[in-house]
Motif scaffolding. Sequence first.
Motif, mmCIF file in Angstrom:
data_model
loop_
_atom_site.group_PDB
_atom_site.id
_atom_site.type_symbol
_atom_site.label_atom_id
_atom_site.label_comp_id
_atom_site.label_asym_id
_atom_site.label_seq_id
_atom_site.Cartn_x
_atom_site.Cartn_y
_atom_site.Cartn_z
ATOM 1 N N GLU A 1 34.484 41.376 48.160
ATOM 2 C CA GLU A 1 34.555 39.914 48.139
ATOM 3 C C GLU A 1 34.444 39.275 46.515
ATOM 4 O OE1 GLU A 1 32.118 38.217 50.902
ATOM 5 O OE2 GLU A 1 33.423 38.880 52.656
ATOM 6 N N SER A 2 33.536 40.036 45.808
ATOM 7 C CA SER A 2 33.341 39.436 44.770
ATOM 8 C C SER A 2 32.832 40.646 43.665
ATOM 9 C CB SER A 2 32.081 38.479 44.519
ATOM 10 O OG SER A 2 31.721 38.115 43.291
ATOM 11 N N SER A 3 33.064 40.756 42.476
ATOM 12 C CA SER A 3 32.732 41.707 41.498
ATOM 13 C C SER A 3 32.328 41.293 40.001
ATOM 14 C CB SER A 3 34.167 42.693 41.249
ATOM 15 O OG SER A 3 34.287 43.368 42.325
ATOM 16 N N THR A 4 31.703 41.622 39.128
ATOM 17 C CA THR A 4 31.165 41.188 38.004
ATOM 18 C C THR A 4 30.784 42.365 36.824
ATOM 19 O OG1 THR A 4 29.792 39.433 39.086
ATOM 20 C CG2 THR A 4 29.164 40.033 36.855
ATOM 21 N N PHE A 5 31.368 42.014 35.632
ATOM 22 C CA PHE A 5 31.353 42.851 34.700
ATOM 23 C C PHE A 5 31.031 42.341 33.353
ATOM 24 C CE2 PHE A 5 35.931 41.976 34.934
ATOM 25 C CZ PHE A 5 36.228 42.127 33.654
ATOM 26 N N ARG A 6 30.596 43.103 32.320
ATOM 27 C CA ARG A 6 30.334 42.276 31.140
ATOM 28 C C ARG A 6 31.304 43.065 30.116
ATOM 29 N NH1 ARG A 6 24.689 41.834 33.050
ATOM 30 N NH2 ARG A 6 24.272 39.513 33.374
ATOM 31 N N VAL A 7 31.761 42.294 29.010
ATOM 32 C CA VAL A 7 32.429 42.952 27.949
ATOM 33 C C VAL A 7 31.888 42.537 26.784
ATOM 34 C CG1 VAL A 7 34.580 43.108 29.353
ATOM 35 C CG2 VAL A 7 34.199 41.161 27.943
ATOM 36 N N ARG A 8 31.904 42.921 25.590
ATOM 37 C CA ARG A 8 31.433 42.759 24.315
ATOM 38 C C ARG A 8 32.294 41.015 24.117
ATOM 39 N NH1 ARG A 8 27.429 44.618 21.212
ATOM 40 N NH2 ARG A 8 27.296 46.813 21.438
ATOM 41 N N ALA A 9 31.228 40.248 23.543
ATOM 42 C CA ALA A 9 31.717 38.724 23.517
ATOM 43 C C ALA A 9 33.092 38.729 22.620
ATOM 44 C CB ALA A 9 30.660 38.074 22.707
ATOM 45 N N GLN A 10 33.079 39.443 21.437
ATOM 46 C CA GLN A 10 34.512 39.412 20.778
ATOM 47 C C GLN A 10 35.619 39.898 21.485
ATOM 48 O OE1 GLN A 10 31.784 41.384 20.163
ATOM 49 N NE2 GLN A 10 32.278 43.092 18.865
ATOM 50 N N HIS A 11 35.202 40.449 22.475
ATOM 51 C CA HIS A 11 36.735 41.082 23.474
ATOM 52 C C HIS A 11 36.954 40.266 24.831
ATOM 53 C CE1 HIS A 11 36.619 44.301 20.835
ATOM 54 N NE2 HIS A 11 35.679 45.132 21.051
ATOM 55 N N LEU A 12 36.283 39.208 24.878
ATOM 56 C CA LEU A 12 36.268 38.414 26.051
ATOM 57 C C LEU A 12 37.653 37.854 26.349
ATOM 58 C CD1 LEU A 12 35.205 36.911 28.522
ATOM 59 C CD2 LEU A 12 34.683 35.020 26.884
ATOM 60 N N ASN A 13 38.517 37.511 25.261
ATOM 61 C CA ASN A 13 39.650 36.771 25.221
ATOM 62 C C ASN A 13 40.654 37.818 25.933
ATOM 63 O OD1 ASN A 13 39.101 34.370 24.539
ATOM 64 N ND2 ASN A 13 39.245 35.089 22.222
ATOM 65 N N LYS A 14 40.762 39.124 25.399
ATOM 66 C CA LYS A 14 41.380 40.175 25.734
ATOM 67 C C LYS A 14 41.235 40.853 27.004
ATOM 68 C CE LYS A 14 41.746 42.148 20.975
ATOM 69 N NZ LYS A 14 41.496 43.319 19.853
ATOM 70 N N ALA A 15 39.946 40.875 27.483
ATOM 71 C CA ALA A 15 39.608 41.245 28.756
ATOM 72 C C ALA A 15 40.285 40.213 29.850
ATOM 73 C CB ALA A 15 38.180 41.351 29.153
ATOM 74 N N LEU A 16 40.242 38.876 29.694
ATOM 75 C CA LEU A 16 40.755 38.055 30.351
ATOM 76 C C LEU A 16 42.359 38.131 30.315
ATOM 77 C CD1 LEU A 16 38.502 34.681 29.615
ATOM 78 C CD2 LEU A 16 38.358 36.309 31.626
ATOM 79 N N LYS A 17 42.797 38.348 29.361
ATOM 80 C CA LYS A 17 44.235 38.737 29.310
ATOM 81 C C LYS A 17 44.621 39.812 30.259
ATOM 82 C CE LYS A 17 45.275 36.253 24.919
ATOM 83 N NZ LYS A 17 45.722 36.580 23.647
ATOM 84 N N ALA A 18 43.823 40.796 30.260
ATOM 85 C CA ALA A 18 43.988 42.251 30.885
ATOM 86 C C ALA A 18 43.967 42.013 32.405
ATOM 87 C CB ALA A 18 43.125 43.013 30.392
ATOM 88 N N LEU A 19 43.369 40.902 32.675
ATOM 89 C CA LEU A 19 43.144 40.632 34.156
ATOM 90 C C LEU A 19 44.358 39.795 34.697
ATOM 91 C CD1 LEU A 19 39.638 39.271 34.480
ATOM 92 C CD2 LEU A 19 40.306 41.464 35.276
ATOM 93 N N LYS A 20 45.171 39.487 34.108
ATOM 94 C CA LYS A 20 46.513 38.718 34.593
ATOM 95 C C LYS A 20 47.321 39.482 35.139
ATOM 96 C CE LYS A 20 46.391 34.912 30.870
ATOM 97 N NZ LYS A 20 47.467 34.430 29.835
ATOM 98 N N GLY A 21 47.307 40.891 34.735
ATOM 99 C CA GLY A 21 48.045 41.788 35.345
ATOM 100 C C GLY A 21 47.642 42.504 36.482
ATOM 101 N N GLU A 22 46.558 42.227 37.018
ATOM 102 C CA GLU A 22 45.933 42.736 37.998
ATOM 103 C C GLU A 22 45.995 42.027 39.370
ATOM 104 O OE1 GLU A 22 45.331 45.745 37.548
ATOM 105 O OE2 GLU A 22 45.573 45.816 35.436
ATOM 106 N N GLY A 23 46.479 40.940 39.309
ATOM 107 C CA GLY A 23 46.706 40.159 40.581
ATOM 108 C C GLY A 23 46.870 38.594 40.125
ATOM 109 N N LYS A 24 47.131 37.940 41.190
ATOM 110 C CA LYS A 24 47.311 36.217 41.037
ATOM 111 C C LYS A 24 45.929 35.549 40.618
ATOM 112 C CE LYS A 24 49.570 32.454 43.085
ATOM 113 N NZ LYS A 24 50.350 32.010 44.041
#
Length: 218
Positions: A86-109
């Motif tokens: 129901e819920s998941s949490t992970f952390r990424v380097r702050a300078q990679h936050l934008n890239k990580a959020l963009k990567a999530l776009k292709g994993e679901g709606k």
Amino acid sequence: MLYRIVISLSCMALLACGSNSAVQTPRYRAGGGSPNADDAFVLQEGRVVIFNANLTMKVENADTFNVRLTEIARQHEGYVVKLGSESSTFRVRAQHLNKALKALKGEGKIISKTVSGNDVTEVYHDYEIRLENLEKSRQRYLELLARAENVEATLKVEKELERVNGEMDSLKGKLQSMKHLADFSTITIDIEPRHKPGVVGYVFVGLYKGVRWLFVRV
């Protein structure tokens, strides 16, 4: 005489801890000037900002999705905090936050997304100054301890040293935690499964497709 010196040092330590001067420390903050909202988080000097992203996503399969989250975290120098259906949490380097959020776009709606930044610069600098002043007080107490001439004086100085060491450990822990959360942005995702139609649902889907086919034919 030694007792009065101990009391004086205690008062000086308390007053010094309230100092408001600041030491510049490079961290991450929200940057302006970018027309693209996805590129709004950039590295700037002199700020300590903790970024958190919260998303709600519809996915085909939670287990498969969580495997991808683990890969995304690793690809962006981060790590998984928790994985759930129901819920998941992970952390990424702050300078990679934008890239990580963009990567999530292709994993679901993505149903919803919010990104917030908590600027803790003043608190961080205040802790640094308090820690520095406590270290100075600690050194003075150590000097007094070396000059203590009896058991009573030794016990009084040791008691103050114990207090100072405790405050220093507490501040070090807070600084370490704050620095870590500023260096690693937290992404929390509420997971919603894509609902597949049941038996009756498939009947209506079939009827809909049949009717649409007839109208197209006509």
